[in-house]
Design a protein around this motif. Structure first.
Motif, PDB file in Angstrom:
ATOM      1  N   MET A 255      -7.630 -39.557  -2.225  1.00 29.88           N
ATOM      2  CA  MET A 255      -7.736 -41.365  -2.315  1.00 29.88           C
ATOM      3  C   MET A 255      -6.539 -41.814  -1.839  1.00 29.88           C
ATOM      4  SD  MET A 255      -9.634 -43.259  -5.013  1.00 29.88           S
ATOM      5  CE  MET A 255      -9.383 -45.021  -5.235  1.00 29.88           C
ATOM      6  N   LEU A 256      -6.364 -42.765  -1.082  1.00 36.20           N
ATOM      7  CA  LEU A 256      -5.164 -43.635  -0.660  1.00 36.20           C
ATOM      8  C   LEU A 256      -4.830 -44.606  -1.642  1.00 36.20           C
ATOM      9  CD1 LEU A 256      -6.328 -44.609   3.049  1.00 36.20           C
ATOM     10  CD2 LEU A 256      -4.465 -42.806   2.183  1.00 36.20           C
ATOM     11  N   THR A 257      -3.671 -44.702  -1.885  1.00 37.37           N
ATOM     12  CA  THR A 257      -3.097 -45.762  -2.791  1.00 37.37           C
ATOM     13  C   THR A 257      -2.789 -47.095  -2.016  1.00 37.37           C
ATOM     14  OG1 THR A 257      -0.541 -45.089  -2.417  1.00 37.37           O
ATOM     15  CG2 THR A 257      -1.894 -43.871  -4.073  1.00 37.37           C
ATOM     16  N   CYS A 258      -2.662 -48.062  -2.663  1.00 37.36           N
ATOM     17  CA  CYS A 258      -2.220 -49.356  -2.104  1.00 37.36           C
ATOM     18  C   CYS A 258      -0.941 -49.210  -1.501  1.00 37.36           C
ATOM     19  CB  CYS A 258      -1.842 -50.286  -3.227  1.00 37.36           C
ATOM     20  SG  CYS A 258      -3.657 -50.764  -4.160  1.00 37.36           S
ATOM     21  N   LYS A 259       0.095 -48.606  -1.727  1.00 35.71           N
ATOM     22  CA  LYS A 259       1.323 -48.383  -1.010  1.00 35.71           C
ATOM     23  C   LYS A 259       1.152 -47.721   0.202  1.00 35.71           C
ATOM     24  CE  LYS A 259       5.910 -46.836  -1.583  1.00 35.71           C
ATOM     25  NZ  LYS A 259       6.984 -45.725  -2.114  1.00 35.71           N
ATOM     26  N   GLU A 260       0.367 -46.573   0.207  1.00 33.30           N
ATOM     27  CA  GLU A 260       0.068 -45.856   1.490  1.00 33.30           C
ATOM     28  C   GLU A 260      -0.569 -46.750   2.646  1.00 33.30           C
ATOM     29  OE1 GLU A 260      -0.573 -41.155   0.104  1.00 33.30           O
ATOM     30  OE2 GLU A 260      -2.186 -42.799  -0.511  1.00 33.30           O
TER      31      GLU A 260
ATOM     32  N   PHE B  20      -0.572 -47.145   6.891  1.00 37.74           N
ATOM     33  CA  PHE B  20      -1.822 -47.192   7.739  1.00 37.74           C
ATOM     34  C   PHE B  20      -2.128 -48.611   8.257  1.00 37.74           C
ATOM     35  CE2 PHE B  20      -2.308 -43.218   4.850  1.00 37.74           C
ATOM     36  CZ  PHE B  20      -2.179 -42.467   5.905  1.00 37.74           C
ATOM     37  N   LEU B  21      -1.757 -49.611   7.472  1.00 36.07           N
ATOM     38  CA  LEU B  21      -2.371 -50.976   7.942  1.00 36.07           C
ATOM     39  C   LEU B  21      -2.073 -51.176   9.477  1.00 36.07           C
ATOM     40  CD1 LEU B  21      -3.880 -53.358   6.924  1.00 36.07           C
ATOM     41  CD2 LEU B  21      -1.620 -54.419   6.323  1.00 36.07           C
ATOM     42  N   ALA B  22      -0.990 -51.098   9.992  1.00 38.14           N
ATOM     43  CA  ALA B  22      -0.786 -51.334  11.255  1.00 38.14           C
ATOM     44  C   ALA B  22      -1.527 -50.545  12.243  1.00 38.14           C
ATOM     45  CB  ALA B  22       0.657 -51.205  11.813  1.00 38.14           C
ATOM     46  N   ASP B  23      -1.712 -49.217  11.981  1.00 36.65           N
ATOM     47  CA  ASP B  23      -2.509 -48.420  12.713  1.00 36.65           C
ATOM     48  C   ASP B  23      -3.967 -48.780  12.612  1.00 36.65           C
ATOM     49  OD1 ASP B  23      -0.374 -47.016  13.993  1.00 36.65           O
ATOM     50  OD2 ASP B  23      -0.505 -45.424  12.364  1.00 36.65           O
ATOM     51  N   TYR B  24      -4.113 -48.993  11.638  1.00 38.96           N
ATOM     52  CA  TYR B  24      -5.706 -49.408  11.296  1.00 38.96           C
ATOM     53  C   TYR B  24      -6.309 -50.739  12.077  1.00 38.96           C
ATOM     54  CZ  TYR B  24      -9.851 -51.484   8.941  1.00 38.96           C
ATOM     55  OH  TYR B  24     -11.336 -51.716   8.650  1.00 38.96           O
ATOM     56  N   LEU B  25      -5.128 -51.743  12.131  1.00 42.50           N
ATOM     57  CA  LEU B  25      -5.567 -53.060  12.952  1.00 42.50           C
ATOM     58  C   LEU B  25      -5.506 -52.501  14.269  1.00 42.50           C
ATOM     59  CD1 LEU B  25      -3.805 -55.623  10.853  1.00 42.50           C
ATOM     60  CD2 LEU B  25      -6.167 -55.114  11.076  1.00 42.50           C
TER      61      LEU B  25
ATOM     62  N   GLU C 121     -11.976 -40.564   9.721  1.00 40.72           N
ATOM     63  CA  GLU C 121     -11.752 -40.168   8.345  1.00 40.72           C
ATOM     64  C   GLU C 121     -10.923 -41.081   7.673  1.00 40.72           C
ATOM     65  OE1 GLU C 121     -13.253 -36.925  10.849  1.00 40.72           O
ATOM     66  OE2 GLU C 121     -11.175 -37.935  10.836  1.00 40.72           O
ATOM     67  N   VAL C 122      -9.718 -41.245   7.979  1.00 44.47           N
ATOM     68  CA  VAL C 122      -8.837 -42.211   7.621  1.00 44.47           C
ATOM     69  C   VAL C 122      -9.549 -43.580   7.452  1.00 44.47           C
ATOM     70  CG1 VAL C 122      -6.474 -43.019   7.760  1.00 44.47           C
ATOM     71  CG2 VAL C 122      -6.927 -40.784   8.046  1.00 44.47           C
ATOM     72  N   VAL C 123      -9.971 -43.941   8.605  1.00 42.39           N
ATOM     73  CA  VAL C 123     -10.478 -45.393   8.636  1.00 42.39           C
ATOM     74  C   VAL C 123     -11.635 -45.651   7.449  1.00 42.39           C
ATOM     75  CG1 VAL C 123     -12.021 -46.903   9.657  1.00 42.39           C
ATOM     76  CG2 VAL C 123     -10.110 -45.716  10.870  1.00 42.39           C
ATOM     77  N   ALA C 124     -12.383 -44.450   7.257  1.00 40.43           N
ATOM     78  CA  ALA C 124     -13.397 -44.506   6.325  1.00 40.43           C
ATOM     79  C   ALA C 124     -12.807 -44.609   4.845  1.00 40.43           C
ATOM     80  CB  ALA C 124     -14.280 -43.332   6.183  1.00 40.43           C
ATOM     81  N   GLU C 125     -11.801 -43.753   4.669  1.00 44.89           N
ATOM     82  CA  GLU C 125     -11.308 -43.860   3.275  1.00 44.89           C
ATOM     83  C   GLU C 125     -10.454 -45.308   3.140  1.00 44.89           C
ATOM     84  OE1 GLU C 125      -8.169 -41.304   0.505  1.00 44.89           O
ATOM     85  OE2 GLU C 125      -8.800 -40.402   2.511  1.00 44.89           O
ATOM     86  N   LEU C 126     -10.031 -45.807   4.095  1.00 45.68           N
ATOM     87  CA  LEU C 126      -9.157 -47.054   3.932  1.00 45.68           C
ATOM     88  C   LEU C 126     -10.155 -47.992   3.628  1.00 45.68           C
ATOM     89  CD1 LEU C 126      -6.091 -48.087   6.042  1.00 45.68           C
ATOM     90  CD2 LEU C 126      -7.940 -49.584   5.609  1.00 45.68           C
ATOM     91  N   GLU C 127     -11.337 -48.223   4.576  1.00 45.92           N
ATOM     92  CA  GLU C 127     -12.131 -49.152   4.224  1.00 45.92           C
ATOM     93  C   GLU C 127     -12.937 -48.887   2.866  1.00 45.92           C
ATOM     94  OE1 GLU C 127     -14.682 -48.779   7.694  1.00 45.92           O
ATOM     95  OE2 GLU C 127     -13.254 -50.039   8.876  1.00 45.92           O
ATOM     96  N   ARG C 128     -12.958 -47.834   2.252  1.00 50.65           N
ATOM     97  CA  ARG C 128     -13.610 -47.594   0.913  1.00 50.65           C
ATOM     98  C   ARG C 128     -12.479 -48.351  -0.066  1.00 50.65           C
ATOM     99  NH1 ARG C 128     -15.564 -42.764   2.707  1.00 50.65           N
ATOM    100  NH2 ARG C 128     -13.579 -41.653   2.027  1.00 50.65           N
ATOM    101  N   HIS C 129     -11.262 -48.174   0.081  1.00 50.63           N
ATOM    102  CA  HIS C 129     -10.183 -48.605  -0.706  1.00 50.63           C
ATOM    103  C   HIS C 129     -10.321 -50.346  -0.600  1.00 50.63           C
ATOM    104  CE1 HIS C 129      -6.329 -48.783  -2.697  1.00 50.63           C
ATOM    105  NE2 HIS C 129      -6.345 -49.820  -2.078  1.00 50.63           N
ATOM    106  N   LEU C 130     -10.331 -50.882   0.787  1.00 50.86           N
ATOM    107  CA  LEU C 130     -10.356 -52.391   0.718  1.00 50.86           C
ATOM    108  C   LEU C 130     -11.496 -52.943   0.197  1.00 50.86           C
ATOM    109  CD1 LEU C 130      -9.180 -52.700   4.291  1.00 50.86           C
ATOM    110  CD2 LEU C 130      -7.837 -53.008   2.568  1.00 50.86           C
TER     111      LEU C 130
END
Length: 81
Positions: free
Chosen positions: A1-6, A11-16, A23-32
């Motif tokens: 599970m990704l933390t807010c800091k991570e 990941f934020l710039a790469d996400y945008l 896989e990382v996108v799915a985990e990041l979006e679950r966190h958001l």
């Protein structure tokens, strides 16, 4: 599970930029979905990038270029000694 800091630091710039693995996108979006502060931060960061992208670069005044060039040359000369 990704933390807010991570998310923010790693990941934020790469996400945008859409350059993360699915896989990382799915985990990041679950966190958001479950973290309003991170979602707010992402939206602010995204908007800031959009606004900066629309701004024209400012031209440096000729006098400032001369002053900066002189300063840099002086610094380079100090480094050689």
């Amino acid at each position: 599970m990704l933390t807010c800091k991570e998310i923010i630091e790693d990941f934020l710039a790469d996400y945008l930029d859409a350059s993360l693995s699915p896989e990382v996108v799915a985990e990041l979006e679950r966190h958001l979905e479950n973290c309003p502060p991170c979602l707010t931060y992402m939206n602010t960061y995204k908007r800031t990038r959009e606004l900066v992208g629309r701004t024209a670069p400012a031209e440096m005044p000729a006098e400032m270029k001369t002053i900066l060039r002189k300063f840099l040359l002086e610094q380079l000369a100090k480094d050689k000694t």
